[in-house]
Scaffold this motif. Structure first.
Motif, PDB file in Angstrom:
ATOM      1  N   TRP A 287      43.730  48.087  26.270  1.00  0.00           N
ATOM      2  CA  TRP A 287      42.776  48.184  25.150  1.00  0.00           C
ATOM      3  C   TRP A 287      41.685  49.220  25.455  1.00  0.00           C
ATOM      4  O   TRP A 287      41.300  50.005  24.589  1.00  0.00           O
ATOM      5  CB  TRP A 287      42.169  46.811  24.842  1.00  0.00           C
ATOM      6  CG  TRP A 287      41.106  46.882  23.762  1.00  0.00           C
ATOM      7  CD1 TRP A 287      39.783  46.599  23.912  1.00  0.00           C
ATOM      8  CD2 TRP A 287      41.278  47.297  22.392  1.00  0.00           C
ATOM      9  NE1 TRP A 287      39.115  46.795  22.720  1.00  0.00           N
ATOM     10  CE2 TRP A 287      40.014  47.232  21.763  1.00  0.00           C
ATOM     11  CE3 TRP A 287      42.367  47.723  21.637  1.00  0.00           C
ATOM     12  CZ2 TRP A 287      39.803  47.571  20.433  1.00  0.00           C
ATOM     13  CZ3 TRP A 287      42.165  48.064  20.303  1.00  0.00           C
ATOM     14  CH2 TRP A 287      40.899  47.980  19.717  1.00  0.00           C
TER      15      TRP A 287
ATOM     16  N   SER B 264      28.031  38.617  15.349  1.00  0.00           N
ATOM     17  CA  SER B 264      27.179  38.707  16.541  1.00  0.00           C
ATOM     18  C   SER B 264      27.374  40.050  17.230  1.00  0.00           C
ATOM     19  O   SER B 264      26.542  40.469  18.035  1.00  0.00           O
ATOM     20  CB  SER B 264      27.509  37.566  17.513  1.00  0.00           C
ATOM     21  OG  SER B 264      28.867  37.636  17.907  1.00  0.00           O
ATOM     22  N   THR B 265      28.474  40.729  16.921  1.00  0.00           N
ATOM     23  CA  THR B 265      28.789  41.975  17.621  1.00  0.00           C
ATOM     24  C   THR B 265      29.799  42.792  16.799  1.00  0.00           C
ATOM     25  O   THR B 265      30.222  42.368  15.731  1.00  0.00           O
ATOM     26  CB  THR B 265      29.360  41.634  19.031  1.00  0.00           C
ATOM     27  OG1 THR B 265      29.592  42.837  19.751  1.00  0.00           O
ATOM     28  CG2 THR B 265      30.668  40.871  18.936  1.00  0.00           C
TER      29      THR B 265
ATOM     30  N   THR C  57      35.536  48.396  19.981  1.00  0.00           N
ATOM     31  CA  THR C  57      34.818  47.132  20.191  1.00  0.00           C
ATOM     32  C   THR C  57      35.424  46.448  21.420  1.00  0.00           C
ATOM     33  O   THR C  57      36.372  46.961  22.023  1.00  0.00           O
ATOM     34  CB  THR C  57      34.960  46.189  18.974  1.00  0.00           C
ATOM     35  OG1 THR C  57      36.326  45.759  18.904  1.00  0.00           O
ATOM     36  CG2 THR C  57      34.562  46.862  17.677  1.00  0.00           C
TER      37      THR C  57
ATOM     38  N   ALA D 232      28.627  33.247  13.877  1.00  0.00           N
ATOM     39  CA  ALA D 232      29.484  33.529  15.037  1.00  0.00           C
ATOM     40  C   ALA D 232      29.607  32.248  15.859  1.00  0.00           C
ATOM     41  O   ALA D 232      28.987  31.221  15.539  1.00  0.00           O
ATOM     42  CB  ALA D 232      28.949  34.683  15.862  1.00  0.00           C
TER      43      ALA D 232
ATOM     44  N   GLY E 104      37.340  37.771  14.302  1.00  0.00           N
ATOM     45  CA  GLY E 104      38.719  37.907  14.740  1.00  0.00           C
ATOM     46  C   GLY E 104      38.803  37.829  16.249  1.00  0.00           C
ATOM     47  O   GLY E 104      37.805  38.026  16.963  1.00  0.00           O
ATOM     48  N   THR E 105      40.002  37.551  16.724  1.00  0.00           N
ATOM     49  CA  THR E 105      40.170  37.384  18.160  1.00  0.00           C
ATOM     50  C   THR E 105      41.566  37.818  18.595  1.00  0.00           C
ATOM     51  O   THR E 105      42.453  37.997  17.770  1.00  0.00           O
ATOM     52  CB  THR E 105      39.869  35.901  18.532  1.00  0.00           C
ATOM     53  OG1 THR E 105      39.656  35.806  19.915  1.00  0.00           O
ATOM     54  CG2 THR E 105      40.982  34.954  18.090  1.00  0.00           C
TER      55      THR E 105
ATOM     56  N   VAL F 239      42.125  31.355  14.031  1.00  0.00           N
ATOM     57  CA  VAL F 239      40.836  32.054  13.823  1.00  0.00           C
ATOM     58  C   VAL F 239      40.991  33.217  12.840  1.00  0.00           C
ATOM     59  O   VAL F 239      40.170  33.407  11.942  1.00  0.00           O
ATOM     60  CB  VAL F 239      40.267  32.568  15.173  1.00  0.00           C
ATOM     61  CG1 VAL F 239      39.014  33.424  14.952  1.00  0.00           C
ATOM     62  CG2 VAL F 239      39.967  31.416  16.106  1.00  0.00           C
TER      63      VAL F 239
ATOM     64  N   GLY G 112      40.334  50.471  10.601  1.00  0.00           N
ATOM     65  CA  GLY G 112      40.763  51.548  11.496  1.00  0.00           C
ATOM     66  C   GLY G 112      40.696  51.077  12.936  1.00  0.00           C
ATOM     67  O   GLY G 112      40.409  49.909  13.203  1.00  0.00           O
TER      68      GLY G 112
ATOM     69  N   ALA H 252      41.316  42.766   7.523  1.00  0.00           N
ATOM     70  CA  ALA H 252      42.680  42.719   8.071  1.00  0.00           C
ATOM     71  C   ALA H 252      42.839  43.868   9.067  1.00  0.00           C
ATOM     72  O   ALA H 252      41.894  44.217   9.779  1.00  0.00           O
ATOM     73  CB  ALA H 252      43.681  42.814   6.923  1.00  0.00           C
TER      74      ALA H 252
HETATM   75  N1  LIG Z   1      38.467  46.770  16.730  1.00  0.00           N
HETATM   76  C1  LIG Z   1      39.500  47.246  16.032  1.00  0.00           C
HETATM   77  O1  LIG Z   1      40.077  48.309  16.354  1.00  0.00           O
HETATM   78  C2  LIG Z   1      40.004  46.542  14.811  1.00  0.00           C
HETATM   79  C3  LIG Z   1      41.037  47.132  14.087  1.00  0.00           C
HETATM   80  C4  LIG Z   1      41.519  46.504  12.946  1.00  0.00           C
HETATM   81  C5  LIG Z   1      40.968  45.290  12.561  1.00  0.00           C
HETATM   82  N2  LIG Z   1      39.970  44.722  13.290  1.00  0.00           N
HETATM   83  C6  LIG Z   1      39.434  43.431  12.821  1.00  0.00           C
HETATM   84  O2  LIG Z   1      38.039  43.545  12.674  1.00  0.00           O
HETATM   85  C7  LIG Z   1      37.436  42.252  12.815  1.00  0.00           C
HETATM   86  C8  LIG Z   1      36.254  42.355  13.775  1.00  0.00           C
HETATM   87  O3  LIG Z   1      36.765  42.734  15.048  1.00  0.00           O
HETATM   88  P1  LIG Z   1      35.910  43.523  16.145  1.00  0.00           P
HETATM   89  O4  LIG Z   1      36.785  44.592  16.661  1.00  0.00           O
HETATM   90  O5  LIG Z   1      34.565  43.839  15.629  1.00  0.00           O
HETATM   91  O6  LIG Z   1      35.839  42.402  17.283  1.00  0.00           O
HETATM   92  P2  LIG Z   1      34.625  41.859  18.186  1.00  0.00           P
HETATM   93  O7  LIG Z   1      33.689  42.942  18.526  1.00  0.00           O
HETATM   94  O8  LIG Z   1      35.272  41.082  19.257  1.00  0.00           O
HETATM   95  O9  LIG Z   1      33.892  40.852  17.165  1.00  0.00           O
HETATM   96  C9  LIG Z   1      34.547  39.702  16.717  1.00  0.00           C
HETATM   97  C10 LIG Z   1      33.528  38.702  16.245  1.00  0.00           C
HETATM   98  O10 LIG Z   1      34.212  37.495  15.865  1.00  0.00           O
HETATM   99  C11 LIG Z   1      33.624  36.401  16.585  1.00  0.00           C
HETATM  100  N3  LIG Z   1      34.574  35.334  16.870  1.00  0.00           N
HETATM  101  C12 LIG Z   1      35.705  35.385  17.618  1.00  0.00           C
HETATM  102  N4  LIG Z   1      36.253  34.170  17.697  1.00  0.00           N
HETATM  103  C13 LIG Z   1      35.467  33.332  16.990  1.00  0.00           C
HETATM  104  C14 LIG Z   1      35.485  31.934  16.714  1.00  0.00           C
HETATM  105  N5  LIG Z   1      36.422  31.133  17.203  1.00  0.00           N
HETATM  106  N6  LIG Z   1      34.486  31.414  15.963  1.00  0.00           N
HETATM  107  C15 LIG Z   1      33.499  32.194  15.474  1.00  0.00           C
HETATM  108  N7  LIG Z   1      33.418  33.511  15.711  1.00  0.00           N
HETATM  109  C16 LIG Z   1      34.389  34.062  16.465  1.00  0.00           C
HETATM  110  C17 LIG Z   1      33.149  37.048  17.881  1.00  0.00           C
HETATM  111  O11 LIG Z   1      32.275  36.206  18.584  1.00  0.00           O
HETATM  112  P3  LIG Z   1      32.367  36.196  20.222  1.00  0.00           P
HETATM  113  O12 LIG Z   1      31.782  37.496  20.655  1.00  0.00           O
HETATM  114  O13 LIG Z   1      31.584  35.002  20.615  1.00  0.00           O
HETATM  115  O14 LIG Z   1      33.813  36.089  20.577  1.00  0.00           O
HETATM  116  C18 LIG Z   1      32.514  38.315  17.323  1.00  0.00           C
HETATM  117  O15 LIG Z   1      31.270  38.037  16.721  1.00  0.00           O
HETATM  118  C19 LIG Z   1      38.549  41.332  13.296  1.00  0.00           C
HETATM  119  O16 LIG Z   1      39.036  40.577  12.203  1.00  0.00           O
HETATM  120  C20 LIG Z   1      39.627  42.282  13.794  1.00  0.00           C
HETATM  121  O17 LIG Z   1      40.919  41.734  13.701  1.00  0.00           O
HETATM  122  C21 LIG Z   1      39.470  45.315  14.397  1.00  0.00           C
END
Ligand SMILES: NC(=O)c1ccc[n+]([C@@H]2O[C@H](COP(=O)([O-])OP(=O)(O)OC[C@H]3O[C@@H](n4cnc5c(N)ncnc54)[C@H](OP(=O)(O)O)[C@@H]3O)[C@@H](O)[C@H]2O)c1
Length: 291
Positions: A214, A12-13, A199, A34, A91-92, A110, A195, A138
């Protein structure tokens, strides 16, 4: 990617949305998953508008709920008997110790158990693809992670960072153990680190101090579209076909942490995950399938 069906969780985002958009632009049928039904509806509309591809479908699944995962995965397998790519991306991050309805710490549930259970539930559709790919998103945070097998919910020493790092280490251990245990060789599994990405992951369930930290940290991050590049590459590139069971960063194989190489921990996590998800034999669900 025309003719391929790609499912991306958490689309979704953030990184997930950009992954879904790129695959839609490449002509794939995209299934966006999502938690929130309104956000899923909006994502489907945006993906259609921005990609010009009408073959977009959406499913709201709260991935913290095993009951919900099983119910919705059953519906997806019926509607889409063949799925070519599954991107476990949702992820969360929680500042405070929070439990799911299954009584499991939220980030472990999650960020790891949902990958484990949702993948198993979708195996019947994945094995019908001639090149099924499972991509687990990851993080390099797994380098700081440790599996707390004696207190997996971290009840004694909860900290958001500790729980996050444990869950991301679990993603890598799961990928490697899946590769060792898989019963059908064409199933490819990839682990990716996107990386540091700008977000809102660190703003949703965080106390104000962590939210502020953050906001500062992500200033040096890349855009979600850049963060999605390796997931998109692994989902769509012919070059990586069959290169299974590796950790990827910037479209290259990278060495993961020492802890992620511990085969005993990976086996222990696998058995724990089966027990927590009430699964007797993970690959039983595709026992009738042959190569
Ligand atoms: N951002 C970073 O720097 C970074 C770095 C390394 C790894 N990651 C990994 O990348 C992945 C995506 O992260 P992002 O940064 O893009 O985060 P984000 O923008 O918060 O997106 C996370 C997505 O997961 C959904 N989600 C969370 N909890 C959920 C649940 N219980 N059921 C279904 N959907 C759920 C969110 O929906 P809602 O909006 O409704 O919560 C959103 O669509 C994650 O696995 C994260 O660990 C991110």
């Amino acid at each position: 990617m025309k003719g391929k069906v790609c499912l991306i969780t958490g689309s979704s985002t953030g990184i997930g949305f950009e992954t879904a958009l790129a695959l839609a632009r490449k002509g794939a049928t995209v299934l966006t998953v999502a938690r929130n039904s309104e956000k899923v509806k909006q994502a489907v509309e945006d993906l259609i508008e921005e990609s010009g591809n009408e073959n977009i479908d959406g499913f709201d699944i709260d991935l913290s709920s095993q009951k919900y995962i099983r119910k919705r995965a059953g519906e997806i397998v019926k509607k889409y008997p063949v799925i070519d790519v599954l991107v476990n991306n949702a992820g969360t991050w929680y500042s405070r110790l929070t439990y799911t309805e299954d009584n499991i710490e939220m980030q472990f549930a999650v960020n790891h158990l949902a990958y484990f259970l949702f993948t198993q539930e979708l195996l019947p559709s994945l094995v019908r693809s001639d090149d099924p790919r499972i991509i687990n998103v990851a993080s390099n945070s797994h380098f700081h992670g440790k599996m707390h097998f004696n207190d997996i919910n971290l009840t004694k020493k909860y900290h958001g960072l500790r729980a996050y790092a444990q869950s991301k280490l679990a993603n890598v251990l799961f990928t490697y153990e899946f590769e060792r245990r898989k019963t059908i060789s064409k199933l490819s599994v990839y682990c990716v680190q996107p990386g540091l990405v700008k977000t809102n992951i660190g703003l949703k369930h965080t106390v104000s101090f962590h939210g502020l930290a953050w906001k500062i940290r992500r200033l040096s991050g890349v855009t979600p579209a850049e963060g999605a590049e390796t997931s998109i590459y692994l989902a769509s590139s012919e070059e990586v076909r069959g290169i299974s069971g590796k950790y990827w960063d910037k479209m290259k194989i990278k060495k993961s942490s020492k802890g992620s190489m511990m085969k005993e921990d990976a086996a222990r996590l696998w058995l724990l995950s089966e027990r927590l998800c009430d699964i007797d034999d993970y690959f039983e669900i595709i026992a009738d399938e042959t190569e």
